[in-house]
Design a protein around this motif. Structure first.
Motif, short mmCIF file in Angstrom:
data_model
loop_
_atom_site.label_atom_id
_atom_site.label_comp_id
_atom_site.label_asym_id
_atom_site.label_seq_id
_atom_site.Cartn_x
_atom_site.Cartn_y
_atom_site.Cartn_z
N THR A 1 0.68 -0.83 -0.28
CA THR A 1 -0.37 0.13 0.53
C THR A 1 0.69 1.49 -0.27
O THR A 1 0.47 2.38 -1.13
N TRP A 2 1.43 1.53 0.67
CA TRP A 2 2.46 2.46 0.83
C TRP A 2 3.40 3.25 -0.84
O TRP A 2 3.81 3.72 -0.66
N ALA A 3 3.95 1.46 -0.79
CA ALA A 3 4.30 1.55 -2.12
C ALA A 3 3.47 2.69 -3.49
O ALA A 3 3.73 2.94 -4.01
N ARG A 4 2.57 1.98 -3.21
CA ARG A 4 1.47 2.96 -4.18
C ARG A 4 1.21 4.52 -3.92
O ARG A 4 0.86 5.28 -4.34
N LEU A 5 1.35 4.71 -2.89
CA LEU A 5 1.03 5.90 -1.90
C LEU A 5 2.88 6.72 -2.01
O LEU A 5 2.12 8.20 -2.82
N LYS A 6 3.97 6.30 -2.24
CA LYS A 6 4.73 6.51 -1.99
C LYS A 6 5.78 7.14 -3.18
O LYS A 6 6.71 8.01 -3.01
N VAL A 7 5.34 5.81 -4.14
CA VAL A 7 6.63 5.58 -5.24
C VAL A 7 5.68 5.62 -6.28
O VAL A 7 5.16 3.83 -6.81
N PRO A 8 4.46 6.74 -6.45
CA PRO A 8 3.44 6.02 -7.63
C PRO A 8 3.92 5.65 -8.78
O PRO A 8 3.26 5.09 -9.46
N ARG A 9 4.99 5.85 -9.18
CA ARG A 9 5.24 5.61 -10.00
C ARG A 9 5.84 4.52 -10.94
O ARG A 9 6.34 4.04 -11.94
N THR A 10 5.71 3.78 -9.83
CA THR A 10 6.62 2.24 -9.44
C THR A 10 5.39 1.29 -9.90
O THR A 10 4.00 1.47 -9.45
N PRO A 11 4.75 0.90 -11.05
CA PRO A 11 3.89 0.12 -11.31
C PRO A 11 2.99 -1.09 -10.48
O PRO A 11 3.05 -2.08 -11.22
N VAL A 12 2.98 -0.90 -9.29
CA VAL A 12 2.90 -2.43 -8.20
C VAL A 12 1.26 -2.14 -7.87
O VAL A 12 1.83 -0.36 -7.22
N GLY A 13 0.76 -3.25 -7.66
CA GLY A 13 -0.33 -2.96 -7.35
C GLY A 13 -1.09 -4.37 -6.76
O GLY A 13 -0.48 -4.87 -7.41
N GLY A 14 -1.68 -4.62 -6.10
CA GLY A 14 -2.68 -5.83 -6.19
C GLY A 14 -2.67 -5.65 -4.47
O GLY A 14 -3.20 -4.96 -3.26
#
Length: 334
Positions: A98-111
């Motif tokens: 979740t924090w990756a999607r929040l703080k590194v949004p240009r990294t296309p990681v979701g799930g």
């Protein structure tokens, strides 16, 4: 399909390679990769686990590692770094997704984030009404003095189970202390909040007030139970004590939540069994449907992006030719 596995083991995360995520990979045409969290397993620095090294053990460093791994793996496997990546992780590492999607949004990681505690707590969390189904971790000594001595030891071999590594971020970022107070408690009432907080001081020299301040800063930085990330599915079991710190109700169309009745910690990531409850089967089906939706949206977005670039290309080229024709007359560029 990416797994930034929950710390504590030097072997590949079994849920990723043998559980439900692995079962989904062929249907989604996914490459499965497992990441090991820094300071665990084979990723312990040569300098050991002293305070000088542990200052690099944090969720922010872990997010930077995920972003770096994403780019490195893209080059290694010759895949587009802008393509869709699904992050299947559980427990604390589920928070990282979740924090990756929040703080590194240009990294296309979701799930899906499985059983992921988002709200740090420096207060007691009672488990008297939420029964743990299993205890898998090796226990420390029952002697307080021996426990403190073990946790103070900076030798990675002594801390192979990750006890020192896990205690450190609870003192510097999260809290996450579980107590069992009250007459209805089915477990020992000895692990009180003050006794757990005092470990931070005895082991790392960190005051109780600094722990409370660190937890407050973490919740402020990541948003607590309202992280405002996108393309995240919060999956929890209502028999998992950690679900009270997670997101159990949808926060919007791009932050959905799934609470599985009678499910324990990260149970949906386990291999499918004939004895699985109907509610667990339904949850896995919903997870798969959500992933299909996201992947379809990503594909449509990529096609739209290519079409837009192709539509703009002739106009751009024509403009370039027209502009240069005045300044390069007779040069032969046209």
């Amino acid at each position: 399909m990416l797994d930034a596995s929950t710390p504590g083991s030097d072997v590949p995360p079994p849920a990723l390679f043998t559980g439900h995520p692995a079962a989904l990979a062929p249907a989604l045409g996914a490459l499965v990769v497992g990441l090991e969290h820094r300071f665990y397993g084979l990723s312990v620095p040569a300098g050991g686990l002293d305070m000088g090294q542990l200052r690099f053990l944090s969720s922010r460093q872990a997010l930077a590692d995920m972003a770096s791994a994403h780019l490195t793996l893209s080059r290694l496997f010759n895949v587009s770094s802008s393509g869709p990546w699904i992050c299947f992780i559980g427990s604390y590492a589920g928070s990282l997704a979740t924090w990756a999607r929040l703080k590194v949004p240009r990294t296309p990681v979701g799930g899906p984030g499985e059983g992921n505690p988002h709200l740090g707590v420096a207060v007691s969390m009672s488990v008297s009404q939420i029964v743990l189904h299993s205890l898998e971790q090796k226990c420390l000594s029952t002697s307080r003095a021996e426990t403190v001595a073990q946790l103070r030891d900076t030798d990675p071999q002594v801390s192979s189970m990750g006890d020192r590594q896990w205690l450190y971020p609870t003192c510097t970022e999260f809290g996450f202390y579980i107590t069992c107070a009250g007459p209805a408690c089915p477990f020992s009432q000895l692990p009180t909040l003050p006794s757990q907080l005092s470990l931070c001081e005895q082991v790392f020299g960190l005051s109780i007030s600094s722990v409370s301040q660190a937890v407050e800063q973490t919740n402020c930085y990541y948003g607590g139970q309202s992280p405002r990330a996108t393309h995240v599915l919060f999956v929890n079991g209502d028999s998992d004590p950690w679900h009270v710190l997670s997101v159990t109700q949808s926060l919007g169309p791009l932050e959905s939540a799934l609470l599985i009745p009678n499910a324990s910690h990260c149970l949906d990531m386990a291999p499918e069994r004939a004895s699985d409850a109907p509610s667990l089967r339904l949850a896995r089906q919903k997870i798969f449907q959500q992933l299909q939706t996201w992947l379809l949206q990503a594909k449509e977005s990529q096609v739209k992006g290519v079409s837009e670039r192709q539509a703009l290309a002739p106009s751009y080229v024509a403009t370039w030719i027209m502009d240069t024709s005045h300044s390069t007359e007779g040069s032969g560029l046209l």
